[in-house]
Write a protein that holds these residues in place. Structure first.
Motif, PDB file in Angstrom:
ATOM      1  N   SER A  77       0.835  -1.191   0.000  1.00 29.30           N
ATOM      2  CA  SER A  77       0.000   0.000   0.000  1.00 29.30           C
ATOM      3  C   SER A  77       0.875   1.247   0.000  1.00 29.30           C
ATOM      4  O   SER A  77       1.891   1.290   0.702  1.00 29.30           O
ATOM      5  N   TYR A  78       0.459   2.249  -0.786  1.00 27.79           N
ATOM      6  CA  TYR A  78       1.245   3.476  -0.937  1.00 27.79           C
ATOM      7  C   TYR A  78       0.340   4.688  -0.752  1.00 27.79           C
ATOM      8  O   TYR A  78      -0.758   4.749  -1.316  1.00 27.79           O
ATOM      9  N   ASN A  79       0.809   5.635   0.035  1.00 22.24           N
ATOM     10  CA  ASN A  79       0.095   6.897   0.214  1.00 22.24           C
ATOM     11  C   ASN A  79       0.573   7.900  -0.838  1.00 22.24           C
ATOM     12  O   ASN A  79       1.188   8.925  -0.535  1.00 22.24           O
ATOM     13  N   LEU A  80       0.283   7.561  -2.089  1.00 20.42           N
ATOM     14  CA  LEU A  80       0.742   8.344  -3.231  1.00 20.42           C
ATOM     15  C   LEU A  80      -0.381   8.428  -4.262  1.00 20.42           C
ATOM     16  O   LEU A  80      -1.337   7.639  -4.205  1.00 20.42           O
ATOM     17  N   PRO A  81      -0.280   9.347  -5.217  1.00 20.61           N
ATOM     18  CA  PRO A  81      -1.292   9.401  -6.276  1.00 20.61           C
ATOM     19  C   PRO A  81      -1.337   8.108  -7.084  1.00 20.61           C
ATOM     20  O   PRO A  81      -0.321   7.431  -7.271  1.00 20.61           O
ATOM     21  N   PHE A  82      -2.524   7.780  -7.561  1.00 18.53           N
ATOM     22  CA  PHE A  82      -2.740   6.557  -8.331  1.00 18.53           C
ATOM     23  C   PHE A  82      -1.830   6.511  -9.550  1.00 18.53           C
ATOM     24  O   PHE A  82      -1.206   5.489  -9.848  1.00 18.53           O
ATOM     25  N   GLU A  83      -1.723   7.628 -10.276  1.00 20.65           N
ATOM     26  CA  GLU A  83      -0.906   7.654 -11.490  1.00 20.65           C
ATOM     27  C   GLU A  83       0.569   7.424 -11.185  1.00 20.65           C
ATOM     28  O   GLU A  83       1.280   6.784 -11.966  1.00 20.65           O
ATOM     29  N   THR A  84       1.046   7.932 -10.046  1.00 24.48           N
ATOM     30  CA  THR A  84       2.453   7.749  -9.682  1.00 24.48           C
ATOM     31  C   THR A  84       2.776   6.281  -9.458  1.00 24.48           C
ATOM     32  O   THR A  84       3.815   5.777  -9.903  1.00 24.48           O
ATOM     33  N   VAL A  85       1.894   5.585  -8.782  1.00 22.99           N
ATOM     34  CA  VAL A  85       2.130   4.169  -8.504  1.00 22.99           C
ATOM     35  C   VAL A  85       2.067   3.353  -9.793  1.00 22.99           C
ATOM     36  O   VAL A  85       2.892   2.450 -10.022  1.00 22.99           O
ATOM     37  N   VAL A  86       1.108   3.652 -10.666  1.00 29.73           N
ATOM     38  CA  VAL A  86       1.015   2.936 -11.944  1.00 29.73           C
ATOM     39  C   VAL A  86       2.272   3.158 -12.773  1.00 29.73           C
ATOM     40  O   VAL A  86       2.811   2.215 -13.382  1.00 29.73           O
ATOM     41  N   ASP A  87       2.765   4.393 -12.798  1.00 30.48           N
ATOM     42  CA  ASP A  87       4.004   4.678 -13.535  1.00 30.48           C
ATOM     43  C   ASP A  87       5.172   3.881 -12.967  1.00 30.48           C
ATOM     44  O   ASP A  87       6.024   3.374 -13.720  1.00 30.48           O
ATOM     45  N   ALA A  88       5.246   3.770 -11.648  1.00 31.72           N
ATOM     46  CA  ALA A  88       6.326   3.002 -11.028  1.00 31.72           C
ATOM     47  C   ALA A  88       6.207   1.519 -11.383  1.00 31.72           C
ATOM     48  O   ALA A  88       7.218   0.856 -11.653  1.00 31.72           O
ATOM     49  N   VAL A  89       5.003   0.980 -11.398  1.00 34.59           N
ATOM     50  CA  VAL A  89       4.795  -0.423 -11.782  1.00 34.59           C
ATOM     51  C   VAL A  89       5.263  -0.648 -13.211  1.00 34.59           C
ATOM     52  O   VAL A  89       5.956  -1.633 -13.516  1.00 34.59           O
ATOM     53  N   GLU A  90       4.901   0.260 -14.108  1.00 32.78           N
ATOM     54  CA  GLU A  90       5.298   0.114 -15.508  1.00 32.78           C
ATOM     55  C   GLU A  90       6.809   0.238 -15.671  1.00 32.78           C
ATOM     56  O   GLU A  90       7.412  -0.456 -16.506  1.00 32.78           O
ATOM     57  N   GLN A 102      -9.599   6.579 -14.152  1.00 33.70           N
ATOM     58  CA  GLN A 102      -9.794   5.269 -13.567  1.00 33.70           C
ATOM     59  C   GLN A 102      -9.236   5.227 -12.145  1.00 33.70           C
ATOM     60  O   GLN A 102      -8.348   5.996 -11.779  1.00 33.70           O
ATOM     61  N   SER A 103      -9.779   4.322 -11.349  1.00 29.02           N
ATOM     62  CA  SER A 103      -9.266   4.103  -9.999  1.00 29.02           C
ATOM     63  C   SER A 103      -8.704   2.693  -9.834  1.00 29.02           C
ATOM     64  O   SER A 103      -8.275   2.333  -8.733  1.00 29.02           O
ATOM     65  N   GLU A 104      -8.717   1.902 -10.923  1.00 30.11           N
ATOM     66  CA  GLU A 104      -8.150   0.553 -10.880  1.00 30.11           C
ATOM     67  C   GLU A 104      -7.609   0.194 -12.251  1.00 30.11           C
ATOM     68  O   GLU A 104      -8.224   0.517 -13.277  1.00 30.11           O
ATOM     69  N   ILE A 114      -0.867  -7.792 -12.362  1.00 31.50           N
ATOM     70  CA  ILE A 114      -0.550  -6.773 -11.355  1.00 31.50           C
ATOM     71  C   ILE A 114      -1.714  -5.795 -11.328  1.00 31.50           C
ATOM     72  O   ILE A 114      -2.005  -5.136 -12.331  1.00 31.50           O
ATOM     73  N   ARG A 115      -2.373  -5.703 -10.202  1.00 27.68           N
ATOM     74  CA  ARG A 115      -3.558  -4.851 -10.062  1.00 27.68           C
ATOM     75  C   ARG A 115      -3.246  -3.674  -9.143  1.00 27.68           C
ATOM     76  O   ARG A 115      -2.764  -3.860  -8.029  1.00 27.68           O
ATOM     77  N   VAL A 116      -3.513  -2.481  -9.639  1.00 31.31           N
ATOM     78  CA  VAL A 116      -3.310  -1.262  -8.864  1.00 31.31           C
ATOM     79  C   VAL A 116      -4.683  -0.658  -8.591  1.00 31.31           C
ATOM     80  O   VAL A 116      -5.435  -0.372  -9.524  1.00 31.31           O
ATOM     81  N   THR A 117      -5.006  -0.462  -7.310  1.00 27.98           N
ATOM     82  CA  THR A 117      -6.336  -0.007  -6.917  1.00 27.98           C
ATOM     83  C   THR A 117      -6.225   1.191  -5.989  1.00 27.98           C
ATOM     84  O   THR A 117      -5.456   1.169  -5.018  1.00 27.98           O
ATOM     85  N   ASP A 118      -7.005   2.231  -6.291  1.00 25.99           N
ATOM     86  CA  ASP A 118      -7.109   3.401  -5.430  1.00 25.99           C
ATOM     87  C   ASP A 118      -8.385   3.264  -4.611  1.00 25.99           C
ATOM     88  O   ASP A 118      -9.496   3.372  -5.144  1.00 25.99           O
ATOM     89  N   ASP A 119      -8.246   2.994  -3.311  1.00 28.66           N
ATOM     90  CA  ASP A 119      -9.436   2.798  -2.479  1.00 28.66           C
ATOM     91  C   ASP A 119      -9.868   4.072  -1.762  1.00 28.66           C
ATOM     92  O   ASP A 119     -10.741   4.037  -0.886  1.00 28.66           O
ATOM     93  N   GLY A 120      -9.265   5.194  -2.140  1.00 30.23           N
ATOM     94  CA  GLY A 120      -9.627   6.476  -1.539  1.00 30.23           C
ATOM     95  C   GLY A 120      -8.662   6.924  -0.469  1.00 30.23           C
ATOM     96  O   GLY A 120      -8.373   8.118  -0.353  1.00 30.23           O
ATOM     97  N   ASP A 121      -8.162   5.993   0.325  1.00 34.52           N
ATOM     98  CA  ASP A 121      -7.214   6.332   1.380  1.00 34.52           C
ATOM     99  C   ASP A 121      -5.773   6.077   0.953  1.00 34.52           C
ATOM    100  O   ASP A 121      -4.860   6.792   1.374  1.00 34.52           O
ATOM    101  N   SER A 122      -5.553   5.048   0.150  1.00 32.30           N
ATOM    102  CA  SER A 122      -4.216   4.697  -0.315  1.00 32.30           C
ATOM    103  C   SER A 122      -4.352   3.934  -1.624  1.00 32.30           C
ATOM    104  O   SER A 122      -5.447   3.583  -2.056  1.00 32.30           O
ATOM    105  N   VAL A 123      -3.209   3.681  -2.229  1.00 30.78           N
ATOM    106  CA  VAL A 123      -3.166   2.914  -3.478  1.00 30.78           C
ATOM    107  C   VAL A 123      -2.563   1.551  -3.153  1.00 30.78           C
ATOM    108  O   VAL A 123      -1.460   1.466  -2.600  1.00 30.78           O
ATOM    109  N   ILE A 124      -3.279   0.502  -3.485  1.00 32.16           N
ATOM    110  CA  ILE A 124      -2.875  -0.862  -3.147  1.00 32.16           C
ATOM    111  C   ILE A 124      -2.445  -1.583  -4.415  1.00 32.16           C
ATOM    112  O   ILE A 124      -3.135  -1.536  -5.439  1.00 32.16           O
TER     113      ILE A 124
END
Length: 261
Positions: free
Chosen positions: A154-167, A187-189, A209-219
């Motif tokens: 889980s990351y307390n970061l913007p959804f797009e930032t985490v997706v970019d890191a995964v890619e 999108q949020s997932e 690899i699934r990236v999900t923004d649940d509102g509080d953090s990105v999982i």
């Protein structure tokens, strides 16, 4: 004066050397061809089984040759020694794999989310591959006991930032994407699917690899499933933990922040 009988040459010892050498050459050839993509997985697995049988036969013939040399004084000690050594050399990886089956659980589909695993791409799967099914309660307990470090990050970061890191981490790996990177605008997932290769023989495994923004953090959740074989010998769990560990480093390097629990 009684004539001295001529010592015979053990045919079993000679065949042991020949079959042992052939099994070693066949093993090296088929592994190299498979790693180069010249052989499909099902024929490769059949050839591995044939190699094991040949090596076992060479070892058996070496034993028969030894009995002739010991009991009747036949020639062939050198041949049976070479045959036995070659057979043991070929059978060593099989022995290691057999030992691993005793220390790793009989699992082939590992996920960080056992209740809702990420969806794998099944567009190019065939009937001779392993079935994909939800884990049973027994399989869930086996995974939890054997691989306690396999869990979502889980990351307390913007959804797009985490997706970019995964890619970014994916681009550094020799994995084949089964579909282009998803469009995450609005999108949020997002789920990214790829085909990975095993660490030892290069056997294929489907990865999601699934990236999900649940509102509080990105999982970030991850799933890895072997296409062939009843046992993955820890390959899928090692793949997941290695990828998520590298993802933590990538995120920290980009934004200077450590992942949440």
């Amino acid at each position: 004066m009684a004539p001295i009988s001529e010592r015979q040459t053990s045919r079993a010892a000679g065949w042991s050397r020949r079959i042992g050498a052939f099994s070693l050459v066949l093993l090296l050839t088929v592994v190299a061809a498979y790693r180069l993509g010249l052989v499909e997985t099902p024929p490769f697995l059949w050839v591995l089984a044939i190699v094991a049988l040949l090596a076992a036969l060479a070892l058996l013939l070496a034993g028969l040759g030894l009995s002739r040399v010991w009991s009747f004084g036949d020639r062939g000690g050198r041949d049976l020694s070479i045959g036995a050594l070659l057979a043991l050399l070929v059978l060593t990886p099989y022995g290691v794999a057999a030992y691993w089956t005793t220390i790793y659980p009989p699992l082939r589909d590992i996920s960080t989310d056992l209740d809702d695993p990420p969806t794998l791409d099944t567009s190019d799967r065939t009937g001779d591959m392993n079935d994909l099914s939800p884990p049973t309660p027994g399989e869930q307990r086996l995974q939890a006991d054997a691989y306690p470090l396999v869990s979502g990050h889980s990351y307390n970061l913007p959804f797009e930032t985490v997706v970019d890191a995964v890619e970014t981490v994916l681009d550094r790996r020799d994995w084949q994407l089964t579909a282009p990177y998803p469009d995450i605008n609005g999108q949020s997932e997002a789920t990214i699917n790829a085909l990975a290769k095993g660490f030892v023989l290069g056997l294929p495994a489907d990865v999601a690899i699934r990236v999900t923004d649940d509102g509080d953090s990105v999982i970030v959740d991850m799933r890895s499933a072997s296409r062939y074989g009843r046992y993955d010998l820890g390959d899928n769990a090692a793949r997941i933990t290695a990828f998520l560990g590298e993802l933590d480093q990538e995120v920290a390097g980009q934004v200077g922040a450590a992942p949440a629990e």
